[in-house]
Every structure is written in C-alpha cells, then in structure tokens.
Design an enzyme around this catalytic site. Structure first.
Site, PDB file in Angstrom:
ATOM      1  N   ASP A 212      -6.885  -6.509   3.558  1.00  0.00           N
ATOM      2  CA  ASP A 212      -6.220  -5.215   3.746  1.00  0.00           C
ATOM      3  C   ASP A 212      -6.442  -4.722   5.165  1.00  0.00           C
ATOM      4  OD1 ASP A 212      -5.182  -2.667   3.606  1.00  0.00           O
ATOM      5  OD2 ASP A 212      -6.589  -1.931   2.093  1.00  0.00           O
TER       6      ASP A 212
ATOM      7  N   MET B 217     -12.051   4.261  -1.707  1.00  0.00           N
ATOM      8  CA  MET B 217     -12.762   4.499  -0.446  1.00  0.00           C
ATOM      9  C   MET B 217     -13.436   5.868  -0.541  1.00  0.00           C
ATOM     10  SD  MET B 217     -10.020   2.935   2.282  1.00  0.00           S
ATOM     11  CE  MET B 217      -8.576   3.097   1.227  1.00  0.00           C
TER      12      MET B 217
ATOM     13  N   MET C 206      -8.913   8.051  -0.951  1.00  0.00           N
ATOM     14  CA  MET C 206      -9.839   8.447   0.108  1.00  0.00           C
ATOM     15  C   MET C 206     -10.328   9.870  -0.130  1.00  0.00           C
ATOM     16  SD  MET C 206      -7.775   7.017   3.426  1.00  0.00           S
ATOM     17  CE  MET C 206      -6.839   5.487   3.365  1.00  0.00           C
TER      18      MET C 206
ATOM     19  N   HIS D 143      -8.042   1.064  -4.925  1.00  0.00           N
ATOM     20  CA  HIS D 143      -9.065   0.867  -3.898  1.00  0.00           C
ATOM     21  C   HIS D 143      -9.787   2.195  -3.647  1.00  0.00           C
ATOM     22  CE1 HIS D 143      -9.836  -0.304   0.626  1.00  0.00           C
ATOM     23  NE2 HIS D 143     -10.953  -0.197  -0.075  1.00  0.00           N
TER      24      HIS D 143
ATOM     25  N   MET E 159     -11.818  -6.031   4.346  1.00  0.00           N
ATOM     26  CA  MET E 159     -11.141  -5.046   5.186  1.00  0.00           C
ATOM     27  C   MET E 159     -10.991  -5.621   6.595  1.00  0.00           C
ATOM     28  SD  MET E 159     -10.284  -2.420   3.417  1.00  0.00           S
ATOM     29  CE  MET E 159      -9.723  -1.461   4.836  1.00  0.00           C
TER      30      MET E 159
ATOM     31  N   SER F 184       0.828  -1.203   0.000  1.00  0.00           N
ATOM     32  CA  SER F 184       0.000   0.000   0.000  1.00  0.00           C
ATOM     33  C   SER F 184       0.863   1.254   0.000  1.00  0.00           C
ATOM     34  CB  SER F 184      -0.912   0.012   1.230  1.00  0.00           C
ATOM     35  OG  SER F 184      -1.546   1.271   1.353  1.00  0.00           O
TER      36      SER F 184
ATOM     37  N   GLY G 200       1.063  -2.141   4.285  1.00  0.00           N
ATOM     38  CA  GLY G 200       1.557  -0.772   4.202  1.00  0.00           C
ATOM     39  C   GLY G 200       2.797  -0.568   5.043  1.00  0.00           C
ATOM     40  N   SER G 201       2.602  -0.162   6.281  1.00  0.00           N
ATOM     41  CA  SER G 201       3.739   0.123   7.164  1.00  0.00           C
ATOM     42  C   SER G 201       4.582  -1.117   7.440  1.00  0.00           C
ATOM     43  CB  SER G 201       3.246   0.729   8.477  1.00  0.00           C
ATOM     44  OG  SER G 201       2.288  -0.106   9.110  1.00  0.00           O
TER      45      SER G 201
ATOM     46  N   HIS H  84      -0.857  -1.183  -4.448  1.00  0.00           N
ATOM     47  CA  HIS H  84      -2.185  -0.822  -3.948  1.00  0.00           C
ATOM     48  C   HIS H  84      -2.283   0.698  -3.749  1.00  0.00           C
ATOM     49  CE1 HIS H  84      -5.936  -2.064  -1.898  1.00  0.00           C
ATOM     50  NE2 HIS H  84      -5.708  -1.080  -1.050  1.00  0.00           N
TER      51      HIS H  84
ATOM     52  N   ASP I 193      -4.561   3.623  -2.326  1.00  0.00           N
ATOM     53  CA  ASP I 193      -5.671   3.925  -1.422  1.00  0.00           C
ATOM     54  C   ASP I 193      -6.223   5.309  -1.745  1.00  0.00           C
ATOM     55  OD1 ASP I 193      -5.910   1.673   0.509  1.00  0.00           O
ATOM     56  OD2 ASP I 193      -3.807   2.152   0.893  1.00  0.00           O
TER      57      ASP I 193
END
Length: 222
Positions: free
Chosen positions: A177, A70, A39, A68, A139, A10, A199-200, A35, A37
């Site tokens: 995710d 959102m 938003m 993705h 999710m 991500s 991600g992290s 990925h 994200d």
C-alpha cells in the site's frame, strides 16, 4: 501471475459524496476487494472514517471489506469493526503493545487477521506470528495521506517477507500500500506481493473496468 493478483482500491481517493455508486462501480469493474483506510488523527496525522460509515455501506455491496486500522489501541475497536461488516482487519505492529494477543482476538471474532508494517519497521518483527496471519501489509509510503511516491526499498522488504513466508510453508498474502502505479506494479508483484492497494492511481482514471484491466496488463507484460 494475473490469476493470483488482487487489486484493492483505496476509498481514500474515491468520491465520498457518492460512496454507494463508487462501490457499485467497483463491482461492475470486476473488482473483488475494497480497501478502507481508517485514521484517527493520533497514530497518523489525518482523520477519515469509522465503523458507522462501513456499517451503512455493508448492505450495499458484496465486495470484500479490507479494513486497514491506522489507529492507536486498535484492540478497543475490533468488535465495532466486526459488527460494521469488516471481512479483514489489519492492525499496525507499531500500534500494538501485545500484537499476538490482538491478532488472536481478531481471529476469535471470525475475521481474517492482518498486520501492517510501516516503512522503517523490519519484517522480522512478525516472524513468529506469521502462521496466525492471513495477510501482511507492507506500507510503501509513510501512512496518513494519499498520493505519496513509492519508497524504493519496499521492494527488498517484499522479497524478504516472501522468503520468510515460503520458508515456513505458509500461504499468507502480502499486500502493498502506497504509491502503487501502472509503472511499478509489475516489480511489486514479481517481488512477491499478491494484493496491491491503489488510490489516486486507480480512482482518478475512470472508467474503472478499463483501469482494472490496465493493472492486470501491466503485471503481465514481458
């Protein structure tokens, strides 16, 4: 097992000031998917990026763009993301009044269609449109922020969705995710997931090639 495993890092956790280099680093690490994200500050309490950034990055990499959405009313923006270079568009079931129609529109644009389910949303909600879906995203955290802990009952949702897919004789992918780590990725894949987003737990541990290998090793442990 590892032959069917896809890691989709991500970009929410990457160095946005060096986005092109981050994408190149993923390619060098033998990563195939990335990925995005997206938003909007309405569907989720955060704002990230949109089609212009994706469009600028598209010529810079051959990575599969796993986008993705959102966002509220995603059907309004499907063409914009198609033109930006998305390979897959994932919309939230909770954001679509007419989900079947939105999924059909994504397919008609020549993009792979996917549907995401928030933690509280039962998998049964997509039972009848499963044959239309390339992928379903479970999710495993509440969407909107990175770095959250994995919600344990997500494992049961993955298992239930895997059973639904198998009963219908489909090859629909299951993506997970949220809070995916080296410690839980094996149980996630064993429950039935094919694709995991990290991600992290990925970007904060360079070098990326070594980290990718660590994920593969984690799911292969006996």
């Amino acid at each position: 097992m590892q032959n069917n495993f896809i890691l989709s890092p991500s970009l929410l956790s990457c160095d946005f000031a060096n986005l092109e280099q981050e994408l190149k680093g993923l390619e060098e690490a033998d990563i195939k998917w990335v990925h995005w994200d997206v938003m909007d500050g309405h569907f989720v309490p955060n704002i990230t990026l949109g089609p212009p950034i994706i469009k600028k990055c598209r010529p810079k990499t051959s990575l599969f763009f796993d986008v993705h959405l959102m966002i509220e009313s995603p059907e309004i923006y499907l063409k914009d993301f198609k033109e930006a270079g998305a390979d897959l568009l994932c919309v939230h079931a909770e954001a679509c009044i007419h989900l079947d129609s939105v999924v059909t529109k994504i397919s008609e644009l020549g993009i792979k269609p996917a549907v995401a389910l928030n933690p509280h949303t039962p998998v049964e909600i997509i039972e009848y449109i499963l044959p239309k879906l390339y992928m379903v995203l479970i999710m495993s955290v509440n969407p909107g922020f990175g770095g959250q802990k994995f919600i344990p009952y997500s494992i049961q949702k993955i298992k239930k969705l895997r059973k639904m897919i198998d009963q219908q004789g489909l090859d629909t992918l299951i993506q997970v995710d949220g809070g995916v780590t080296l410690e839980n990725v094996k149980s996630i894949v064993e429950a039935g997931a094919n694709v995991v987003v990290s991600g992290s737990a990925f970007f904060k541990h360079p070098p990326y090639k070594k980290r990718h290998r660590k994920f593969i090793e984690a799911i292969s442990k006996k």
